[in-house]
Each structure stands twice: as C-alpha cells, then as structure tokens.
Design a protein around this motif. Structure first.
Motif, mmCIF file in Angstrom:
data_model
loop_
_atom_site.group_PDB
_atom_site.id
_atom_site.type_symbol
_atom_site.label_atom_id
_atom_site.label_comp_id
_atom_site.label_asym_id
_atom_site.label_seq_id
_atom_site.Cartn_x
_atom_site.Cartn_y
_atom_site.Cartn_z
ATOM 1 N N ARG A 306 0.657 -1.349 0.005
ATOM 2 C CA ARG A 306 0.076 0.072 -0.066
ATOM 3 C C ARG A 306 0.864 1.370 0.016
ATOM 4 N NH1 ARG A 306 -4.957 0.150 3.713
ATOM 5 N NH2 ARG A 306 -5.400 2.248 2.304
ATOM 6 N N TYR A 307 2.103 1.202 -0.290
ATOM 7 C CA TYR A 307 2.826 2.288 -0.244
ATOM 8 C C TYR A 307 3.315 2.684 -1.805
ATOM 9 C CZ TYR A 307 3.379 2.530 4.900
ATOM 10 O OH TYR A 307 3.125 2.598 6.079
ATOM 11 N N ASP A 308 2.028 3.159 -2.442
ATOM 12 C CA ASP A 308 2.307 3.357 -3.860
ATOM 13 C C ASP A 308 1.598 4.698 -4.327
ATOM 14 O OD1 ASP A 308 -0.156 2.450 -3.439
ATOM 15 O OD2 ASP A 308 -0.319 1.052 -5.047
ATOM 16 N N PHE A 309 1.477 5.544 -3.336
ATOM 17 C CA PHE A 309 0.878 6.716 -3.384
ATOM 18 C C PHE A 309 1.531 7.957 -3.730
ATOM 19 C CE2 PHE A 309 1.650 5.986 0.989
ATOM 20 C CZ PHE A 309 2.063 7.091 1.408
ATOM 21 N N PRO A 310 1.282 9.055 -4.481
ATOM 22 C CA PRO A 310 1.948 10.023 -5.099
ATOM 23 C C PRO A 310 3.035 10.608 -4.161
ATOM 24 C CG PRO A 310 -0.305 10.037 -6.032
ATOM 25 C CD PRO A 310 -0.371 9.382 -4.701
ATOM 26 N N ALA A 311 2.966 10.744 -2.981
ATOM 27 C CA ALA A 311 3.913 11.183 -2.026
ATOM 28 C C ALA A 311 5.180 10.642 -2.053
ATOM 29 C CB ALA A 311 3.272 11.846 -0.506
ATOM 30 N N ILE A 312 4.684 9.135 -2.172
ATOM 31 C CA ILE A 312 6.002 8.374 -2.141
ATOM 32 C C ILE A 312 6.976 8.266 -3.098
ATOM 33 C CG2 ILE A 312 6.505 5.806 -2.131
ATOM 34 C CD1 ILE A 312 6.035 6.045 0.426
ATOM 35 N N GLU A 313 6.215 8.383 -4.382
ATOM 36 C CA GLU A 313 6.937 8.465 -5.618
ATOM 37 C C GLU A 313 7.494 9.772 -6.067
ATOM 38 O OE1 GLU A 313 3.669 7.687 -8.432
ATOM 39 O OE2 GLU A 313 3.171 5.520 -7.602
ATOM 40 N N ASP A 314 7.166 10.951 -5.459
ATOM 41 C CA ASP A 314 7.820 12.116 -5.625
ATOM 42 C C ASP A 314 8.822 12.541 -4.480
ATOM 43 O OD1 ASP A 314 6.228 13.308 -3.580
ATOM 44 O OD2 ASP A 314 4.908 14.090 -5.197
ATOM 45 N N GLY A 315 8.816 11.643 -3.604
ATOM 46 C CA GLY A 315 9.894 11.851 -2.445
ATOM 47 C C GLY A 315 9.418 12.645 -1.289
ATOM 48 N N ARG A 316 8.083 13.015 -1.297
ATOM 49 C CA ARG A 316 7.622 13.890 -0.188
ATOM 50 C C ARG A 316 7.324 12.831 1.139
ATOM 51 N NH1 ARG A 316 2.288 16.022 -1.501
ATOM 52 N NH2 ARG A 316 2.271 14.625 -3.265
ATOM 53 N N VAL A 317 7.378 11.557 0.905
ATOM 54 C CA VAL A 317 7.196 10.738 1.874
ATOM 55 C C VAL A 317 8.467 9.567 1.709
ATOM 56 C CG1 VAL A 317 5.951 8.716 3.062
ATOM 57 C CG2 VAL A 317 4.834 10.881 2.459
ATOM 58 N N VAL A 318 9.186 9.503 2.824
ATOM 59 C CA VAL A 318 10.171 8.601 2.969
ATOM 60 C C VAL A 318 10.111 7.526 3.787
ATOM 61 C CG1 VAL A 318 12.746 8.551 3.632
ATOM 62 C CG2 VAL A 318 11.805 10.669 2.609
ATOM 63 N N LYS A 319 10.428 6.223 3.198
ATOM 64 C CA LYS A 319 10.273 4.909 4.090
ATOM 65 C C LYS A 319 11.597 4.679 4.417
ATOM 66 C CE LYS A 319 8.017 1.468 2.170
ATOM 67 N NZ LYS A 319 7.782 0.568 1.134
ATOM 68 N N GLU A 320 11.578 4.209 5.611
ATOM 69 C CA GLU A 320 13.011 3.978 6.129
ATOM 70 C C GLU A 320 12.983 2.733 7.344
ATOM 71 O OE1 GLU A 320 17.051 5.881 7.931
ATOM 72 O OE2 GLU A 320 15.447 7.244 7.807
ATOM 73 N N ILE A 321 13.784 1.732 6.998
ATOM 74 C CA ILE A 321 13.889 0.513 7.943
ATOM 75 C C ILE A 321 14.987 0.828 8.939
ATOM 76 C CG2 ILE A 321 13.874 -1.945 8.047
ATOM 77 C CD1 ILE A 321 12.672 -2.137 5.553
ATOM 78 N N PHE A 322 14.729 0.648 10.203
ATOM 79 C CA PHE A 322 15.802 0.501 11.319
ATOM 80 C C PHE A 322 15.497 -0.984 11.861
ATOM 81 C CE2 PHE A 322 14.058 4.908 10.997
ATOM 82 C CZ PHE A 322 15.176 5.613 11.001
ATOM 83 N N LEU A 323 16.820 -1.581 11.910
ATOM 84 C CA LEU A 323 16.925 -2.907 12.623
ATOM 85 C C LEU A 323 16.597 -2.766 13.881
ATOM 86 C CD1 LEU A 323 20.339 -4.567 10.916
ATOM 87 C CD2 LEU A 323 17.928 -4.810 10.485
ATOM 88 N N ASP A 324 15.845 -3.863 14.543
ATOM 89 C CA ASP A 324 15.365 -3.655 15.995
ATOM 90 C C ASP A 324 16.132 -4.808 16.726
ATOM 91 O OD1 ASP A 324 14.110 -3.854 18.375
ATOM 92 O OD2 ASP A 324 12.239 -4.586 17.716
ATOM 93 N N LYS A 325 17.309 -4.125 17.545
ATOM 94 C CA LYS A 325 18.234 -4.723 18.170
ATOM 95 C C LYS A 325 17.937 -4.593 19.881
ATOM 96 C CE LYS A 325 22.138 -4.393 14.952
ATOM 97 N NZ LYS A 325 23.316 -3.844 14.833
#
Length: 625
Positions: A306-325
């Motif tokens: 579900r992360y395919d909306f316009p703000a993702i595509e143009d970089g206004r929304v950023v996805k970031e994964i952090f390892l959980d240690k």
C-alpha cells in the motif's frame, strides 16, 4: 528488567552532574557510610558514559530547536492521570514527567541507567537497599524544587493506586528520607541485583500540586481521573487538548535540565502534537493525506502493498527501516488457562498444529514476517538446540516438574506452507485432541466434559486482524472446532482483557535484553490472579516460578542468559499459546520534513527525541497542513 518508562515510548535520556565513574560492584562496601555515590549504574560491567561526557554519542548537539511534529495514536483518552489502571491516559503524557534514572539508547548493557531527577545512586554489595540523591537543580514547571517528599509520595501513590506497580515494587519494605535530598528504599531480600535499578524507573509526581486545589478551588484527587493539565518537570508541558481528538505539548523554554550534557541534542521540537484515530485504515489514509508526520508500520501486508501513493513516488514521503536490536517479543494467540478447555497441554499444542503460518505469511504478508520460536524472539536470550552447560544445570533443578521434551527435543513449530503439510498437521492436531479425550464425531470436535462441540472465541479490536484470523478459523473448522470471531471496540477489548473474560486473543509481550523482576508479572503464579498483571494466560507453574527466580538472582551475564534460555524452553514446551510472528526490524514512513543524526543509536530509532525539524526539507516537501 523493564526499561525506564517500560510501557511507554521512553526518551531514554539521562543527566550527569560530575560524579565518579562506576566501579566493580563486588568491591562496594555494605555500610551506608562507606558506600560510594555513582553517576550511573549497570548490571553488567561499566556504563559507557562517564561523568565528563559532554553528550551522548548519538545526538546532534547543534540540532535546531524549532518546528512541530505530528504523531498518531490509536483510541481515545479521558484522563491525564496515567498512574491509574482505569481510564485511557492521553498519549504522550509522560513527556511532561521524569524518573529518577533513565537508560541510554546505544549500550549493549541496556540496563545501564543515568541520573535524571536523581544525580547519584549508591547501594551495598548485597543489594539490600538503594539510595538516590536528588539533583538540587531539579524543579517543577511552576519553579518549585523537586523534593525527597515528592519521591516518597510518588512511590506511595503508585503502589496504593496501581496493583501492577504494587506487584512490581513488592520487595520494598521501607522507604525513608535519610538526608538532604536523599531517599532510601530498603528491600526484603538480598542478592537481587536488579532491585536498585528498577527503583530508578519510578516516575516522580509533584505532591504539592496534587494535594492542592484547581482554579475553581476544588481539591485535586490523584485517585481519580482528570482532564486538568497536570504539573510536570520534563522537557514538555501540555499546551492544549481536545478529549479523544488531540493533545499538544510545548517545549518548556526554562526547563531546568536543558543545559545538562545528557540533554543536549534532545527535545528539539517546539511542539509535539498527538492526533487520535479509532481505526487503523482511517489512520493510514490520514497519513497519506498529510494529517500527521510519522507512521510506524506494523502491518507487513500494508508495507508490501500500500505504499504506492504519489507522495512516495515524488519523495515527499520517505520509507526507512531500522533494525530492531533493542528487545525481543512473544506475540501469539494467548490462551486463557482459566478456561477448562485449555487446561490440557495436548489441546494447546493441537491448536498450534492448526495454525498455518507459512501460507498466511506468503499470501498476506509477502513473506516479510518471521515465525516466533521463543518468548525472547530476536535476541540472544532465545533458547535453541538442546540444553547444555549452565542452562542444563539450571534445568536439572526442575527436571521432575517440566515436560520431558525440554531435555530431549529442540522446540520447533509445525511447518505448513503447502496442502500436504497442512493436512499432516491437521491430522496430528486431531490425534492430540483425541489424546486429550475429545472425540471427532460428525465433523465436530466434541468436548467430553459437556458433550458439545468445542468452541473458541477469538477476541480482537482491529479488523485488520482478520487477515490472520480467517485462515486460522478455516483450519479449525476443518477439524470440527467452532471459531467465533468477536470484534469489539478498544475500551471493550481492554476491559475484557483486564477481567480475563476471553478464550483466545492476540497479545504481545515485549522483552528487554536484561530480563528480571518483570518476569514474575508475565508468567509468575502470584500474578495469575491479579487482573492488573500481564500474566494474561493465568500461568501457575512452580517450575516456572523457580526459573524466574534464577533469572532475577543471576550473579553475572552468563548465568542470566542461561537462566533466561531455561525459562524460555519450559514456557515453550508447556504450549501456553500459539506463537505468531515478528519482523526483527522497525518499519517507518515520514513526511520528509525531519532529520536525524548520522550516528543513530543502535537500540532505537530515537524518534522524536533526538530528531529535529529541517527547514530545507520542509520547504521542498511543503508545509504541514
């Protein structure tokens, strides 16, 4: 050991004030007159940060102090009084409070804690008591000093009004003021290395405010909920709110500890705004519509699809994964052992055979999840293989009280994923039900005690849970069990869990890397009949009680790890629940208006504590609406 502010999003920031380095605990004298004061404490080794540190390594000491961050929260709120077990406290309320000590976010020994309201700590080598010396600079937002009386009063009210806190602090037999700004807690036992630590987690409340009157002349009562903004001592205070809709916290310009090295680079936002939602789907649409800034994604299905909306595509929304240690977890279908239908371990084991994790993971979650095979999944505390060495020695103490498989088999969940495996697992489930006395007749699993079909109600509050529940329910139906899916609102869910009015429900127990006294509350016999405890399943097992004590009284890290693995193994082989899944990482999405330090802490995202508002990014992304 529970981390500071264990059931909240702790900022985990601490304060120094020029104290001597922590030395070997074994060398510490017993007498109060001789015990040395320390700026920090740790269960294993020496705290990373000494008294001369200018700031924690993972912060940006030059971070700008400006801007607003909008956060989302599920459910509503009807009180600012967080110490009560009744009511729904406002999200973020602990931003206004502080505890005596807090941990850092980048130490392998996550039990290391540094002074906040307490500038120093000391205790003898038998751990029979602990003293905290308050920082003389600490003050409430009204300018009044934080006092030793505040500490004693906060402790008394915590154990008086919150059974969970009373249970957690049950070893305290005396509390007293023993000097100028010095508080001592005396314990009913010796050798419990964790007790001096957990007392530092106590949140301190202002006695003079709670015993005073409001602007209407009415006397305040801490035993009741309130929507009067309370007085705190922390980096933020309540600016405005609308019950069940939002609450806004503003940074305190004259915060007493803002120049301490431990606070440098933290509390960088002028405002923290919490927006409340009653439904996950509505909340996510609000995020897509720029109604809040930071989204913690718990659904692997949503993350994948579900992360395919316009703000993702143009970089206004950023996805970031952090390892959980930072922690482990046990999430699963918790079974209420108070129900007769679940008392037989063969029944509980059979329910695991009916759960096809692999197919659900593939179809629903794009294979992004991992099957949980430990009560400490994702950590080095998880048991594996067969017990040996110190772990085996510990288990030998309870050999006659635990399932024999503990010593002869490695615990493994049944594996599905294809029709052949699923059919074999369901046949095994039926065999186990038969072994427990049930009869599979006319396509129904008949309960011998009642002569009726076995029925299991699954209680849940989030419709998205049905993605996991529906396939499981279908498998249960195929072996004659009647599943009842019961969707309720958040308040009903909480009340039914508290009253233990459920058959099965999905819950999760988070675990720190330094387990200790909280294990009694999770799995201990004494907690089983306490409706405020986290022993939701109602476990009463003397072998587990014994192993919990081995964890609590472990003298070193090696013994702690061995005892925890032994406890894990016995919990698993009793089949108290049906293990589900975990991710091992923290998935986040944010509107691109914020920045974080280059050297991020190893054990947390640190959001929003160590992040800051980035004007350049905000100009490109657009101002928040």
């Amino acid at each position: 050991m529970l981390g500071s502010r264990a059931w909240n999003a702790a900022t985990a920031i601490a304060a120094f004030a020029g104290f001597i380095s922590f030395t070997s605990l074994a060398a510490m004298p017993v007498n109060a007159e001789e015990a040395e004061w320390h700026h920090a404490s740790a269960l294993n080794g020496t705290p990373k940060y000494g008294p001369d540190a200018s700031h924690f390594d993972y912060v940006n000491p030059d971070a700008p102090k400006e801007g607003t961050v909008r956060l989302a929260s599920r459910g509503g709120f009807d009180t600012f009084n967080f110490i009560l077990t009744k009511g729904n406290p406002a999200p973020g309320i602990q931003n206004i409070y502080e505890s005596l000590m807090e941990p850092s976010l980048d130490e392998e020994d996550i039990s290391a804690a540094y002074g906040v309201l307490a500038e120093a700590v000391r205790f003898p080598d038998d751990y029979s008591w602990v003293e905290y010396r308050l920082n003389p600079k600490a003050k409430w937002h009204d300018g009044e000093p934080v006092t030793a009386e505040d500490v004693i009063w906060s402790f008394e009210k915590a154990i008086e009004l919150n059974p969970q806190r009373k249970f957690y602090f049950q070893n305290v037999v005396e509390k007293e003021i023993v000097g100028d700004g010095v508080v001592r807690f005396t314990f009913d036992t010796v050798g419990n290395r964790e007790l001096p630590k957990i007392m530092g987690q106590l949140d301190i409340l202002p006695k003079h405010w709670w015993e005073g009157t409001n602007d209407k002349g009415e006397k305040r009562d801490i035993s009741k909920g309130t929507l009067e903004p309370p007085l705190g001592s922390g980096q933020y205070r309540i600016k405005d709110f609308s019950p069940n809709r939002n609450v806004i916290y503003e940074r305190v310009d004259d915060y007493w500890g803002k120049d301490l090295p431990i606070r440098v680079g933290t509390g960088n936002f002028d405002e923290l705004r919490y927006v409340l939602f009653l439904d996950d789907a509505v909340q996510f649409e609000a995020f897509k519509g720029d109604q809040y800034d930071y989204h913690l994604e718990r659904s692997s299905s949503q993350w994948a699809k579900r992360y395919d909306f316009p703000a993702i595509e143009d970089g206004r929304v950023v996805k970031e994964i952090f390892l959980d240690k930072s922690s482990g977890v046990m999430q699963g279908f918790f079974l209420n052992l108070r129900r007769d239908k679940f008392k037989n371990p063969d029944v509980r084991r059979a329910l695991n055979y009916a759960y096809d994790f692999e197919t659900t993971n593939e179809i629903v979650s794009a294979n992004l999840l991992k099957r949980i095979n430990s009560y400490f999944a994702g950590t080095d505390l998880a048991s594996s293989g067969l017990p040996e060495g110190k772990e085996l020695e510990i288990l030998e103490e309870v050999r006659d009280q635990v399932p024999p498989e503990v010593f002869t088999e490695e615990f493994k969940n049944p594996v599905g994923g294809n029709p052949r495996n699923v059919r074999a697992n369901l046949r095994e489930a039926v065999k186990l039900f038969n072994k427990a006395g049930f009869e599979f007749k006319d396509r129904k699993m008949i309960d011998p005690a009642t002569g009726e079909q076995l029925s299991i109600e699954f209680l849940y509050r989030d419709k998205a849970s049905e993605r996991t529940l529906l396939p499981y329910a279908k498998n249960l139906e195929s072996i004659g069990i009647k599943p009842v899916l019961r969707l309720v609102d958040t308040s009903q869910f909480i009340n039914r869990i508290r009253s233990r009015d459920f058959d099965a429900t999905t819950l999760a127990i988070g675990q720190s890397l330094s387990p200790g006294n909280e294990q009694r509350e999770y799995w201990g016999t004494e907690a089983a009949d306490n409706p405020s405890s986290a022993n939701y399943m109602g476990i009463k097992n003397p072998a587990i009680d014994h192993l919990i004590d081995k964890v609590i009284f472990a003298e070193d890290r090696d013994t702690l790890v061995a005892a925890t693995r032994a406890l894990d193994r016995v919990l698993l082989w009793n089949h108290y629940l049906v293990p589900q899944f975990y991710t091992g990482e923290t998935r986040t999405a944010r509107w691109n208006r914020f920045a974080h330090p280059e050297n991020m802490p190893e054990f947390s995202t640190g959001f929003p504590s160590i992040w800051w508002y980035d004007q350049d990014l905000a100009e490109k992304t657009g101002a928040a609406r």
